[in-house]
Design an enzyme around this catalytic site. Sequence first.
Site, PDB file in Angstrom:
ATOM      1  N   TYR A 148       0.826  -1.224   0.000  1.00 26.02           N
ATOM      2  CA  TYR A 148       0.000   0.000   0.000  1.00 26.02           C
ATOM      3  C   TYR A 148       0.858   1.272   0.000  1.00 26.02           C
ATOM      4  O   TYR A 148       2.060   1.214   0.134  1.00 26.02           O
ATOM      5  CB  TYR A 148      -1.077  -0.001   1.077  1.00 26.02           C
ATOM      6  N   GLU A 149       0.176   2.366  -0.222  1.00 26.68           N
ATOM      7  CA  GLU A 149       0.855   3.672  -0.333  1.00 26.68           C
ATOM      8  C   GLU A 149       1.784   3.710  -1.544  1.00 26.68           C
ATOM      9  O   GLU A 149       2.832   4.351  -1.520  1.00 26.68           O
ATOM     10  CB  GLU A 149       1.630   3.907   0.959  1.00 26.68           C
ATOM     11  N   GLY A 150       1.379   3.014  -2.618  1.00 26.65           N
ATOM     12  CA  GLY A 150       2.228   2.879  -3.805  1.00 26.65           C
ATOM     13  C   GLY A 150       3.137   1.681  -3.598  1.00 26.65           C
ATOM     14  O   GLY A 150       3.951   1.681  -2.663  1.00 26.65           O
TER      15      GLY A 150
END
Length: 566
Positions: free
Chosen positions: A425-427
């Site tokens: 997550y978060e890229g």
Amino acid sequence: MPYRAPVSELSFLLDKVIGFKAVQETERFAEASPDMVSAVLTEAGRMCDEVMAPLQRNGDLYPAVLENGVVRSSKGFDAGYRAIAEGGWVAITADPAHGGMGLPLTVATAVNEMMSGACLSLQLNPLLTQGQIEALEHHASDEMKALYLPKLISGEWSGTMNLTEPQAGSDVGALSTKAEPNGDGTYAISGQKIYISWGDSDLVENVCHLVLARLPDAAPGTKGISLFMVPKYLPDEDGNPGVANTLKVVSLEHKMGLHGSPTCVMSYEGATGWIVGEPGGGMKAMFTMMNNARLGVGGQGVGAAEGAYQHALAFANERKQGKNDHDTIIGHADVRRMLATMKAEILAARAIALDCAVSIDMGRATGAPEWTARAAFLTPIAKAFGTDIGCEVSEMGVQVHGGMGYVEESGAAQFYRDVRVTAIYEGTNGIQAMDMVGRKLMDGGEAATRLLDEIEAEAEAAKGTMPELAAAVWEAAETLRETTEWLVGRAMPERFGTAVPYLRAFARVLGGHYHLRAAMADPDGSHGKLARFYITRLLPEHMGLLAHVRAADGDLMAISPDDLAA
Ligand SMILES: Cc1cc2nc3c(=O)[nH]c(=O)nc-3n(C[C@H](O)[C@H](O)[C@H](O)COP(=O)(O)OP(=O)(O)OC[C@H]3O[C@@H](n4cnc5c(N)ncnc54)[C@H](O)[C@@H]3O)c2cc1C
């Protein structure tokens, strides 16, 4: 062994390794004196040890559940969340004008890391709120700031970020949630968002969603995206939670780990929202939140690694296995190798995250573009390397435990299952690496070169005291410099196939740099020995990684989908 927040190690890094003093010497952060920072870290560490760490297993054993449309949090999380909110730990960097403490992000990074090590799934809640606060501080109207910031900062309300949709994951530009003007300054938000962390909770009075959506006739792709504040309850005239908004949690995902953090499928059904920033400026505003969150997620990796390490170390000191009755497994060279690797990797990843935070603080305090560029360059490394180390160290923690690592009751596997998502997550970490070799090298490699100059100059200065270690770090930086120059000359698609090993090699060399600094400050102590271990055994990995980078990717894309299926 119960978790013990690494307060003294963090203080050592702040004082001796990452140059936090420079931040304390700025006018903006003058109040963050050594005594004050020490008191903050000690108090946060105590809360982590006594309140949060005992909840870590509860998150796994008693997952958050959806009951009649409302999320019920894991057992004990309400008391844990209250301690975080009442202690003021939700947002220690926030603007004092709205009730924050205005402390440097470096201090918040240290506190966030300790909270992650204590209980990752609960810590994700305030981490998201922190990102939302920062986005509002930069982009919201004064009216919105006055209404939302005090409640978010005090922890009475929490914040989420809503980007992902089924067809729009890494490619955020593909999102299709709609925002129709209501004619009264508000918007009707309609669409489905997936994977929304802490999309609802019974820990707070109101959940504030920052939602990316498209206005009618918006341009395709990221340019046509705007950002909206969509609260679960519409604030009434006094700013208190009023009428329920037309949004709901449809279901919770069944995940590999992080069960204490509810991951929600959200449905927005003409929900009332207020625009944050300019129409079409959604990605800009969201980037403020995501940059903060990327460093925060990197810190989650480091925190989880620390928790897993402490767990494994305690087990290795107790588990008897060997020729003599009294032999514990810590006496075996391979177990010692694993524990030393874990500890050395944590120092490297922790220092990268803290140095990134120092650069952000210095950029804010001085306005100097070099600091901002340094921070921007370090952010994807802090996110990807921090979370990779979280995964690798916690996986090694399972191995240290032997069969008990695979048995859930030891708790070793939970660290690995929980932290695994931080690399996604978060890229994803692949996307972080592409950001690094793409946007972050668009300056022709200037920010990278400045870092390498810094590393080489210090290694040069350390040659008199620690010739062997300093020479190894200097040479590694020089090899990385040559590859960086070579990479800057390549076309973008070619760079992408080698982005991950390049990011890893950079992190390796940075790790050598920080270990050398730690050794210079504590030559005869554990830091000196650990630096020798890192620089002689782990740093050489950069050579293999850089060979991977220099192979370019012509050979890679030549392997067709058919070849892969053959
Ligand atoms: C537990 C959990 C919590 C989450 N919390 C939130 C949240 O609070 N809010 C929110 O908005 N989202 C959240 N997410 C979503 C998360 O950010 C996405 O899962 C992530 O960005 C990846 O998107 P995706 O799952 O669609 O994977 P995809 O984008 O389909 O990626 C699949 C693979 O392809 C690779 N890939 C994709 N595109 C490219 C490309 N252009 N170049 C190279 N490689 C590429 C990826 O690196 C990955 O390895 C959460 C996800 C999980 C699992």
